[in-house]
Design a protein around this motif. Structure first.
Motif, PDB file in Angstrom:
ATOM      1  N   PRO A  83       5.698   4.388   6.737  1.00  0.00           N
ATOM      2  CA  PRO A  83       4.229   4.283   6.662  1.00  0.00           C
ATOM      3  C   PRO A  83       3.792   3.227   5.640  1.00  0.00           C
ATOM      4  CG  PRO A  83       4.879   6.587   6.745  1.00  0.00           C
ATOM      5  CD  PRO A  83       6.152   5.785   6.620  1.00  0.00           C
ATOM      6  N   ASP A  84       4.451   3.198   4.471  1.00  0.00           N
ATOM      7  CA  ASP A  84       4.108   2.193   3.456  1.00  0.00           C
ATOM      8  C   ASP A  84       4.444   0.783   3.956  1.00  0.00           C
ATOM      9  OD1 ASP A  84       3.567   4.485   2.019  1.00  0.00           O
ATOM     10  OD2 ASP A  84       4.766   3.933   0.266  1.00  0.00           O
ATOM     11  N   VAL A  85       5.588   0.652   4.611  1.00  0.00           N
ATOM     12  CA  VAL A  85       6.022  -0.658   5.113  1.00  0.00           C
ATOM     13  C   VAL A  85       5.027  -1.201   6.145  1.00  0.00           C
ATOM     14  CG1 VAL A  85       7.775  -1.812   6.550  1.00  0.00           C
ATOM     15  CG2 VAL A  85       8.490  -0.248   4.716  1.00  0.00           C
ATOM     16  N   LEU A  90       0.829  -1.207   0.000  1.00  0.00           N
ATOM     17  CA  LEU A  90       0.000   0.000   0.000  1.00  0.00           C
ATOM     18  C   LEU A  90       0.866   1.261   0.000  1.00  0.00           C
ATOM     19  CD1 LEU A  90      -2.634  -0.957   2.745  1.00  0.00           C
ATOM     20  CD2 LEU A  90      -2.901  -1.118   0.258  1.00  0.00           C
ATOM     21  N   ASP A  91       0.278   2.319  -0.567  1.00  0.00           N
ATOM     22  CA  ASP A  91       0.915   3.642  -0.533  1.00  0.00           C
ATOM     23  C   ASP A  91       0.275   4.442   0.595  1.00  0.00           C
ATOM     24  OD1 ASP A  91       2.001   6.130  -1.011  1.00  0.00           O
ATOM     25  OD2 ASP A  91       0.679   6.546  -2.718  1.00  0.00           O
ATOM     26  N   GLU A  92       0.780   4.253   1.788  1.00  0.00           N
ATOM     27  CA  GLU A  92       0.152   4.882   2.951  1.00  0.00           C
ATOM     28  C   GLU A  92       0.455   6.380   3.029  1.00  0.00           C
ATOM     29  OE1 GLU A  92      -1.969   3.402   4.880  1.00  0.00           O
ATOM     30  OE2 GLU A  92      -2.212   4.966   6.401  1.00  0.00           O
ATOM     31  N   ASP A  93       1.668   6.770   2.617  1.00  0.00           N
ATOM     32  CA  ASP A  93       2.022   8.191   2.757  1.00  0.00           C
ATOM     33  C   ASP A  93       1.545   9.039   1.567  1.00  0.00           C
ATOM     34  OD1 ASP A  93       3.835   7.632   0.749  1.00  0.00           O
ATOM     35  OD2 ASP A  93       5.608   7.709   2.040  1.00  0.00           O
ATOM     36  N   GLY A  94       0.926   8.381   0.584  1.00  0.00           N
ATOM     37  CA  GLY A  94       0.252   9.131  -0.480  1.00  0.00           C
ATOM     38  C   GLY A  94       1.152   9.819  -1.492  1.00  0.00           C
ATOM     39  N   ASP A  95       2.390   9.324  -1.655  1.00  0.00           N
ATOM     40  CA  ASP A  95       3.272   9.960  -2.650  1.00  0.00           C
ATOM     41  C   ASP A  95       3.172   9.291  -4.020  1.00  0.00           C
ATOM     42  OD1 ASP A  95       4.615   7.583  -2.297  1.00  0.00           O
ATOM     43  OD2 ASP A  95       6.599   8.495  -2.041  1.00  0.00           O
ATOM     44  N   GLY A  96       2.215   8.360  -4.155  1.00  0.00           N
ATOM     45  CA  GLY A  96       2.021   7.708  -5.443  1.00  0.00           C
ATOM     46  C   GLY A  96       2.840   6.437  -5.625  1.00  0.00           C
ATOM     47  N   LYS A  97       3.706   6.144  -4.629  1.00  0.00           N
ATOM     48  CA  LYS A  97       4.543   4.938  -4.727  1.00  0.00           C
ATOM     49  C   LYS A  97       4.295   4.048  -3.515  1.00  0.00           C
ATOM     50  CE  LYS A  97       8.423   6.678  -7.426  1.00  0.00           C
ATOM     51  NZ  LYS A  97       7.907   7.992  -7.856  1.00  0.00           N
ATOM     52  N   ARG A  98       4.212   2.760  -3.780  1.00  0.00           N
ATOM     53  CA  ARG A  98       4.122   1.793  -2.695  1.00  0.00           C
ATOM     54  C   ARG A  98       5.567   1.423  -2.340  1.00  0.00           C
ATOM     55  NH1 ARG A  98       0.239  -2.794  -4.707  1.00  0.00           N
ATOM     56  NH2 ARG A  98       1.085  -2.413  -6.771  1.00  0.00           N
ATOM     57  N   ASP A  99       6.142   2.223  -1.479  1.00  0.00           N
ATOM     58  CA  ASP A  99       7.596   2.172  -1.289  1.00  0.00           C
ATOM     59  C   ASP A  99       7.954   1.399  -0.003  1.00  0.00           C
ATOM     60  OD1 ASP A  99      10.268   2.529  -1.106  1.00  0.00           O
ATOM     61  OD2 ASP A  99      10.231   4.716  -1.335  1.00  0.00           O
ATOM     62  N   ILE A 100       8.121   0.080  -0.167  1.00  0.00           N
ATOM     63  CA  ILE A 100       8.440  -0.767   1.003  1.00  0.00           C
ATOM     64  C   ILE A 100       9.941  -0.777   1.292  1.00  0.00           C
ATOM     65  CG2 ILE A 100       6.386  -2.201   0.776  1.00  0.00           C
ATOM     66  CD1 ILE A 100       8.189  -4.344  -0.570  1.00  0.00           C
TER      67      ILE A 100
HETATM   68 CA    CA Z   1       4.295   5.905  -0.624  1.00  0.00          CA
END
Ligand code: CA
Length: 414
Positions: A228-230, A213-223
Motif C-alpha cells: 500500500p505504501d509503495v 506516503l504511509d498508506e497503511d497507517g502504521d506510522g512508517k512510509r515503508d517503500i
Molecule cells: Ca506504512
C-alpha cells in the motif's frame, strides 16, 4: 531529483539520463576523477568522520549518525559502477525487448490480478492509472524481486566521498540519514541500488522525503515492505508531476508519406486535431484519444525509418519519474499490455548503426565545424544537436529527422 527537461536522446543514453530513480544526470566530469586523490579506506574513514560532524550540525541526532555510519566501508563495487561509461549504447529495440519482454508482461498481468483491489483503491484515490503503477514496479525492480542489494548509506557515502556524482550524493546521504532519524526504516534495512534508489519503485532519498506516503497507517512510509505504501507513494509522485487520470501516455501512429520529419520533435507540440489534419492516424488496432484538443508530440525513437508514436502529457510525467525516452516508452508499452492490450507491431530499422560515444562527439564537432551550432561537444544529442543536424540534413536533401546515423557521420566527415 526528477529531471525537468524533456530530453529526446535518439540513441537512448539510458545510463546518462538523470531521473528520480537513476540519478545519473550528465555526470560526465572526468576532470573530477583525474583531480581527486586516489580513494582509500583510510581516506574514506577520515572523510566519514568529518561528514558525521556535518550531519549532526545539520540536525541529525548523534545516535542516528553513529549507528548508521559505524560499519560503513568504502564500497569498490559502487565506485566501479560510478566510473562506468558505456562506449556503445544499446539501440532502443534491444532495450525494449528486455524491458517489455513476454515474461515481464506475463508477470505484470499476474501481479495486477493479485493486487487488483488495492491498486484500484490507490488508483481512484490518487488519480493515476493502475497499470502504470504496475509497469513502473515491473521495470524498476521486477515487481519487487530485487531492490539492488546495496546498503544505501554505504553506497551514498562512497559516492559522496569520491567519484563523478559527489554533488548528487551528499544531499541524498543527508536525506537518507534524516529518514533513519525519523524512524521510518532502520539503517541496516535501507536497501537500494548502487546510486541510492530505494525500495520497490526505487525512490532516491530526497524524492522519498517529498513524495513517499504511509498508506497503511502504521506510522512508517515503508517503500520496502508495504505494498500500500509503495503504490500510494508511486501514484503520489506521478500525480504531483501532472499525471492525467484515465488518459493514455501515447500510442503508435502511422505518418503520411509526405510527413515533414522536422515536426517530429519533443518541443514541437500540436493538438491531436492538428496532427490528424496533417495526416497522422492511429495504427489499425488503436483509436486516437477522444479529447483531440490536448497537446501531443510525435516521437521517432529510431529516426524516420522506425516506428512513430504520438505521445501525450502523461509521457512527460513518466519522464519526470525517470528522464529517459526509452524508459518512458517501455513503461507505456508495458502498462498497455499488463492492461490487456495486444503488443503493437513495431518494425525497427535494425540495420541502422547507432553511434558510439566518441562518434557522437565527432558528429557534434563536424556539425559545428560546418557552421551548425550544436551548443558544445558533449556526446549527448540534445535539442541543439538535433536542430543542427536537421539543418544539415535539409541541405543534403535528407529527411530532417534529427536522428544521427553512422552513414551521416561519414558523409559529414568527408
Ligand atoms: Ca506504512
Amino acid at each position: 531529483m526528477p529531471a525537468q527537461r524533456f530530453i529526446f536522446p535518439p540513441l537512448f543514453l539510458l545510463l546518462l539520463a538523470g531521473c528520480v530513480a537513476h540519478p545519473l544526470a550528465h555526470a560526465d566530469d572526468i576532470a573530477a576523477i583525474i583531480n581527486a586523490e586516489q580513494p582509500t579506506e583510510a581516506g574514506f574513514q577520515r572523510w566519514l568522520a568529518d561528514f558525521a560532524q556535518q550531519a549532526q550540525a545539520e540536525g541529525i541526532s548523534a545516535a542516528t549518525v553513529s549507528s548508521a555510519l559505524q560499519d560503513i566501508r568504502l564500497n569498490p563495487e559502487v565506485l566501479k559502477r560510478d566510473a562506468f561509461q558505456p562506449e556503445f549504447v544499446k539501440p532502443v529495440w534491444d532495450y525494449l525487448s528486455t524491458a517489455v519482454s513476454e515474461l515481464r508482461v506475463a508477470n505484470g498481468q499476474a501481479k495486477y490480478a493479485e493486487h487488483r483491489q488495492l491498486l484500484e483503491v490507490i488508483s481512484a484515490k490518487y488519480q493515476v492509472n493502475p497499470t502504470i503503477l504496475v509497469g513502473i514496479w515491473g521495470l524498476e525492480t521486477a515487481y519487487g524481486h530485487t531492490f539492488g542489494g546495496f546498503n544505501v548509506i554505504e553506497a551514498l557515502a562512497t559516492l559522496s566521498y569520491t567519484g563523478r556524482r559527489q554533488s548528487y550524493a551528499q544531499p541524498q546521504l543527508l536525506a537518507a540519514l534524516r529518514i533513519i532519524d525519523a524512524k521510518q526504516v532502520p539503517a541496516d534495512q535501507m536497501f537500494g541500488s548502487w546510486a541510492g534508489a530505494m525500495g520497490h519503485t526505487q525512490f532516491i532519498p530526497t524524492s522519498y522525503e517529498l513524495r513517499a506516503l504511509d498508506e497503511d497507517g502504521d506510522g512508517k512510509r515503508d517503500i520496502w515492505n508495504s505494498l500500500p505504501d509503495v503504490f500510494a507513494s508511486t501514484a503520489n509522485y506521478l500525480a504531483k508531476v501532472g499525471w492525467q487520470f484515465e488518459q493514455d501516455w501515447g500510442l503508435p501512429v502511422h505518418l503520411p508519406s509526405n510527413f515533414d520529419w522536422s515536426l517530429a520533435d519533443p518541443e514541437a507540440k500540436r493538438s491531436i486535431a492538428e496532427w490528424q489534419g496533417l495526416g497522422v492516424q492511429a495504427t489499425d488496432w488503436r483509436m486516437m484519444p477522444t479529447n483531440t484538443e490536448q497537446d501531443a508530440v510525435i516521437l521517432l525513437p529510431a529516426g524516420h525509418q522506425g516506428p512513430a508514436f504520438l505521445v501525450l502529457s502523461n509521457f512527460r510525467a513518466i519522464l519526470r519519474y525517470n528522464n529517459s525516452t526509452a524508459y518512458a516508452l517501455a513503461i507505456g508499452l508495458l502498462a498497455d499490455q499488463i492492461g490487456g492490450k495486444s503488443a503493437p507491431e513495431l518494425v525497427w530499422p535494425e540495420h541502422v548503426e547507432a553511434l558510439t560515444r566518441d562518434e557522437r562527439q565527432q558528429l557534434q564537432q563536424a556539425l559545428t565545424a560546418a557552421g551548425y551550432d550544436t551548443g558544445g561537444v558533449d556526446g549527448i544529442i540534445g535539442a541543439n544537436s538535433r536542430k543542427a543536424l536537421r539543418a544539415w540534413q535539409t541541405t543534403q536533401g535528407l529527411p530532417a529527422d534529427g536522428f544521427p546515423t553512422k552513414a551521416q557521420l561519414l558523409r559529414l566527415m568527408q
